[in-house]
Design a protein around this motif. Structure first.
Motif, PDB file in Angstrom:
ATOM      1  N   GLY A 414       0.859  -1.176   0.000  1.00 18.32           N
ATOM      2  CA  GLY A 414       0.000   0.000   0.000  1.00 18.32           C
ATOM      3  C   GLY A 414       0.896   1.226   0.000  1.00 18.32           C
ATOM      4  O   GLY A 414       2.114   1.114  -0.207  1.00 18.32           O
ATOM      5  N   ALA A 415       0.339   2.395   0.229  1.00 17.31           N
ATOM      6  CA  ALA A 415       1.168   3.598   0.369  1.00 17.31           C
ATOM      7  C   ALA A 415       1.196   3.966   1.855  1.00 17.31           C
ATOM      8  O   ALA A 415       2.114   3.583   2.582  1.00 17.31           O
ATOM      9  CB  ALA A 415       0.635   4.720  -0.497  1.00 17.31           C
ATOM     10  N   ASN A 416       0.154   4.651   2.326  1.00 20.68           N
ATOM     11  CA  ASN A 416       0.071   4.911   3.764  1.00 20.68           C
ATOM     12  C   ASN A 416      -0.007   3.599   4.538  1.00 20.68           C
ATOM     13  O   ASN A 416       0.605   3.452   5.597  1.00 20.68           O
ATOM     14  CB  ASN A 416      -1.161   5.768   4.075  1.00 20.68           C
ATOM     15  CG  ASN A 416      -1.032   7.161   3.462  1.00 20.68           C
ATOM     16  OD1 ASN A 416      -0.391   8.026   4.033  1.00 20.68           O
ATOM     17  ND2 ASN A 416      -1.615   7.366   2.297  1.00 20.68           N
ATOM     18  N   ALA A 417      -0.775   2.661   3.977  1.00 17.81           N
ATOM     19  CA  ALA A 417      -0.934   1.365   4.637  1.00 17.81           C
ATOM     20  C   ALA A 417       0.414   0.651   4.767  1.00 17.81           C
ATOM     21  O   ALA A 417       0.596  -0.213   5.625  1.00 17.81           O
ATOM     22  CB  ALA A 417      -1.922   0.497   3.875  1.00 17.81           C
ATOM     23  N   LEU A 418       1.366   1.000   3.920  1.00 19.30           N
ATOM     24  CA  LEU A 418       2.706   0.419   3.985  1.00 19.30           C
ATOM     25  C   LEU A 418       3.591   1.229   4.935  1.00 19.30           C
ATOM     26  O   LEU A 418       4.198   0.692   5.860  1.00 19.30           O
ATOM     27  CB  LEU A 418       3.344   0.424   2.593  1.00 19.30           C
ATOM     28  CG  LEU A 418       4.793  -0.056   2.551  1.00 19.30           C
ATOM     29  CD1 LEU A 418       4.832  -1.564   2.359  1.00 19.30           C
ATOM     30  CD2 LEU A 418       5.579   0.617   1.445  1.00 19.30           C
ATOM     31  N   VAL A 460      -0.054 -16.375   8.580  1.00 13.63           N
ATOM     32  CA  VAL A 460       0.312 -15.189   7.802  1.00 13.63           C
ATOM     33  C   VAL A 460      -0.641 -14.046   8.159  1.00 13.63           C
ATOM     34  O   VAL A 460      -1.853 -14.257   8.243  1.00 13.63           O
ATOM     35  CB  VAL A 460       0.240 -15.464   6.285  1.00 13.63           C
ATOM     36  CG1 VAL A 460       0.616 -14.215   5.483  1.00 13.63           C
ATOM     37  CG2 VAL A 460       1.140 -16.636   5.910  1.00 13.63           C
ATOM     38  N   ILE A 461      -0.075 -12.876   8.378  1.00 15.57           N
ATOM     39  CA  ILE A 461      -0.879 -11.670   8.575  1.00 15.57           C
ATOM     40  C   ILE A 461      -0.522 -10.714   7.449  1.00 15.57           C
ATOM     41  O   ILE A 461       0.662 -10.475   7.197  1.00 15.57           O
ATOM     42  CB  ILE A 461      -0.558 -11.012   9.935  1.00 15.57           C
ATOM     43  CG1 ILE A 461      -0.901 -11.961  11.087  1.00 15.57           C
ATOM     44  CG2 ILE A 461      -1.301  -9.679  10.084  1.00 15.57           C
ATOM     45  CD1 ILE A 461      -0.367 -11.513  12.441  1.00 15.57           C
ATOM     46  N   ALA A 462      -1.529 -10.202   6.754  1.00 11.11           N
ATOM     47  CA  ALA A 462      -1.253  -9.242   5.681  1.00 11.11           C
ATOM     48  C   ALA A 462      -1.948  -7.933   6.002  1.00 11.11           C
ATOM     49  O   ALA A 462      -3.143  -7.926   6.316  1.00 11.11           O
ATOM     50  CB  ALA A 462      -1.745  -9.785   4.346  1.00 11.11           C
ATOM     51  N   VAL A 463      -1.197  -6.841   5.938  1.00  9.36           N
ATOM     52  CA  VAL A 463      -1.815  -5.523   6.057  1.00  9.36           C
ATOM     53  C   VAL A 463      -1.754  -4.879   4.679  1.00  9.36           C
ATOM     54  O   VAL A 463      -0.676  -4.653   4.123  1.00  9.36           O
ATOM     55  CB  VAL A 463      -1.110  -4.656   7.115  1.00  9.36           C
ATOM     56  CG1 VAL A 463      -1.627  -3.219   7.057  1.00  9.36           C
ATOM     57  CG2 VAL A 463      -1.347  -5.242   8.503  1.00  9.36           C
ATOM     58  N   GLU A 464      -2.939  -4.603   4.126  1.00  9.07           N
ATOM     59  CA  GLU A 464      -3.063  -4.204   2.729  1.00  9.07           C
ATOM     60  C   GLU A 464      -3.819  -2.890   2.582  1.00  9.07           C
ATOM     61  O   GLU A 464      -4.899  -2.729   3.173  1.00  9.07           O
ATOM     62  CB  GLU A 464      -3.883  -5.271   1.984  1.00  9.07           C
ATOM     63  CG  GLU A 464      -3.261  -6.660   1.982  1.00  9.07           C
ATOM     64  CD  GLU A 464      -2.355  -6.857   0.785  1.00  9.07           C
ATOM     65  OE1 GLU A 464      -1.260  -7.372   1.000  1.00  9.07           O
ATOM     66  OE2 GLU A 464      -2.738  -6.471  -0.349  1.00  9.07           O
ATOM     67  N   GLY A 465      -3.284  -1.984   1.779  1.00  9.12           N
ATOM     68  CA  GLY A 465      -4.098  -0.851   1.368  1.00  9.12           C
ATOM     69  C   GLY A 465      -5.240  -1.377   0.519  1.00  9.12           C
ATOM     70  O   GLY A 465      -5.118  -2.439  -0.100  1.00  9.12           O
TER      71      GLY A 465
END
Ligand SMILES: Cc1ncc(C[n+]2csc(CCOP(=O)(O)OP(=O)(O)O)c2C)c(N)n1
Ligand SMILES: [Mg+2]
Length: 581
Positions: A414-418, A460-465
């Motif tokens: 993501g952008a902010n999410a990253l 697995v944990i994914a944080v995604e925009g």
């Protein structure tokens, strides 16, 4: 095995001693310890996927080759074995090509194996089914590219591809296998003899003793030393030695994004929270498996204390890298140390004798002070509980969950999410954090989730925009189909960077915004996974805990304040905008 049985085996004694191209490819991969294929079937490789599965290989079929390719690339990073992506010809190959380039740029060992159409027709451009000169197209983005025309050359082809992928600086390799090759039959004993079990595919590269001495001398002379750990250091799997080097020298370190957790982010020498103080402040910097590319502002400019945007900040550099070409790519490297990271770090440890004096207390204290100030400021922000939920209050939950599950693999794009996630969520173990890498590429998410679950067997944990997720979102079906323990958290701010832009003419939605209030969680439910809508940190926490407890495929739609993000996240400065208003 029914239809997947090679015809030859059922066709009587005289032919029973034959093998074919399909079989030799499978045998060659297995002989070299490769047991997993990430791909998508179709002409001419459908039977290859079937027969590989029949032979006990894990064959993970995706909904789009790009995801299969990203999966293969990151499997390579995690395992040091080339990740295999298998595609059909022209369009399938092109879909996989992005991942091949990504692997090369990020130095991940990967082999893209694509079926291709009939050479004679392709070369005369007579219009074959899926006609394309794939080898030529792959070359510029691959570390190496090969084509095999004869069954007896399959062993050599696979061996060369493996060596090219993992030796020296790893990268993406293309292997072109024309349709006609698969059906070629040869005597099975003869075929067996053509296979090659690659010996020492990634030979150690021992650094020169004088280069080691030079590096240690420079470090010894430093008043304000700093170590930067890159994903090359994470790839090298010499975690204990790297930790020893940091602790023995007492030098503060900065982990690049995918090197987070090589030492725990909570380590007292971790300077992440003081990055913008440490970089310009340092006098000698040792790069370990980290390149001075854009992610480090090319080693110069204001980030490094230079006066202008291209001015040198005055730092001297030690650069530990497997590639001799890396030194001086952006600024002068005073002490290049060329070799594999494990051997280089071991040699440095040898040379750093007892009685080594730690860096001056003045420097260490200054870094520590800056760090604790910033950590306190961040803690204050994280403790807030605004309505609607913002990146910080949501990531405060993710941070706790990762702390409680340090073995979990962590995917982020993501952008902010990253950018917020990278700085807020601490990592505690090596090679747990996998993200957009060198290019800041969107679309790696779900492919990475699949490969991370398959290659490590961990949660697995994914944080995604919400935008980032969309690039590979259909792969939630893949995740459900293989019933993988993946918990996807979508930071849903209704768009790219934020959800508030408007079309100045009032006709269409702005290019950066999506359907408001989209329910990504229902996408997961469509395939039998768990979908949860979370509008508060408490709901998010409950849903993540449940996902991890159950190990069920889960997608949490975390509703984030649509005004919360900034344009391009942390790299706003790279976004050209007209000077004239
Ligand atoms: C393949 C690819 N296409 C486009 C981009 C440009 N890009 C960078 S971040 C981003 C998406 C940002 O939106 P989102 O994932 O929702 O993150 P947010 O900032 O909203 O949290 C895009 C499209 C990219 N990096 N890679
Ligand atoms: Mg967004």
């Amino acid at each position: 095995m029914g239809t997947v049985e090679p015809q030859i085996a059922a066709a009587g004694d005289a032919q029973a001693k034959l093998t074919d191209g399909f079989q030799l490819v499978i045998d060659a991969l297995k002989l070299n310890g490769i047991d997993t294929i990430y791909g998508l079937p179709g002409i001419p490789i459908t039977d290859l996927t079937r027969r590989a599965q029949g032979e006990g290989m894990r064959v993970l079929a995706f909904r789009h080759e790009q995801s299969a390719g990203y999966a293969a690339s990151i499997a390579g990073f995690l395992t040091q074995k080339p990740g295999i992506c298998l595609t059909v010809s022209a369009p399938g190959f092109l879909n996989g090509l992005n991942a091949l380039a990504h692997a090369t740029v990020n130095c991940f060992p990967m082999i893209l194996i694509s079926g291709s159409s009939e050479r004679e027709i392709v070369d005369l451009q007579q219009g074959d089914y899926e006609e394309m000169d794939q080898l030529a197209i792959a070359k510029p983005v691959a570390k190496a590219a090969y084509r095999v025309l004869h069954a007896e050359d399959i062993g050599v082809g696979i061996a060369r591809a493996i060596r090219a992928a993992v030796s020296g600086r790893p990268g993406g390799v293309y292997l072109d296998l024309p349709a006609k090759l698969f059906a070629q039959s040869i005597d099975s004993e003869l075929g067996r003899k053509t296979l090659i079990k690659v010996v020492d595919a990634a030979p150690r590269q021992i650094p020169a003793p004088e280069a080691v001495k030079r590096a240690v001398e420079l470090l010894r002379s430093a008043k304000k030393p700093l170590i930067i750990l890159g994903k090359g250091a994470a790839y090298a799997q010499c975690d204990a030695e790297i930790r020893e080097l940091v602790e023995k020298t007492g030098i503060p370190y900065l982990p690049m994004s995918m090197a987070k957790g090589l030492l725990p982010d909570t380590h007292e020498l971790c300077a992440s929270a003081a990055r913008s103080f440490a970089l310009p402040g340092a006098d000698v910097v040792m790069l370990i498996g980290a390149r001075l590319n854009w992610l480090l502002s090319h080693g110069k400019g204001k980030t490094w204390g230079g006066k202008g945007s291209k001015d040198w900040g005055g730092q001297k550099f030690v650069q530990v890298d497997i590639s001799p070409l890396e030194a001086d790519s952006n600024v002068r490297i005073d002490a290049p140390l060329v070799g594999d990271i494990g051997s280089c770090v071991a040699a440095l440890l040898q040379e750093i004798k007892p009685g080594w004096s730690k860096p001056p207390a003045e420097w260490l204290n200054a870094v520590a002070e800056k760090k604790s100030g910033n950590v306190a400021k961040m803690a204050e922000t994280l403790a807030k509980n605004p309505t609607p939920m913002n990146f910080h209050s949501a990531l405060n939950v993710v941070r706790d969950i990762v702390k409680a599950n340090p073995e979990a693999m962590f995917v982020n794009e993501g952008a902010n999410a990253l950018d917020f996630t990278r700085s807020i969520v601490d990592m505690y173990r090596p090679r747990k954090r996998i993200d957009v890498g060198t290019w800041g590429i969107m679309g790696v998410g779900m492919g990475y989730c699949v490969a991370a679950a398959v290659a490590t067997k961990q949660q697995v944990i994914a944080v995604e925009g919400d935008s980032a997720f969309g690039f590979s979102g259909m792969e939630v079906e893949t995740i459900c189909r293989y019933n993988l323990p993946v918990c996807i958290v979508i930071m849903n701010n209704n768009g790219v960077y934020k959800g508030t832009d408007k079309d100045p003419t009032g006709r269409d939605p702005a290019p950066t915004v999506f359907v408001k209030g989209a329910r990504y969680d229902r996408l997961m439910e469509a395939f039998g996974g768990a979908g949860v809508q979370a509008t508060t940190p408490a709901e998010l926490r409950k849903a993540m805990e449940e996902a991890i407890r159950s190990r069920r495929p889960t997608l949490i739609n975390a509703v984030i304040d649509e005004t919360a993000g900034t344009e391009s996240g942390r790299i706003t400065s790279l976004n050209p905008t007209a000077k004239k208003k």
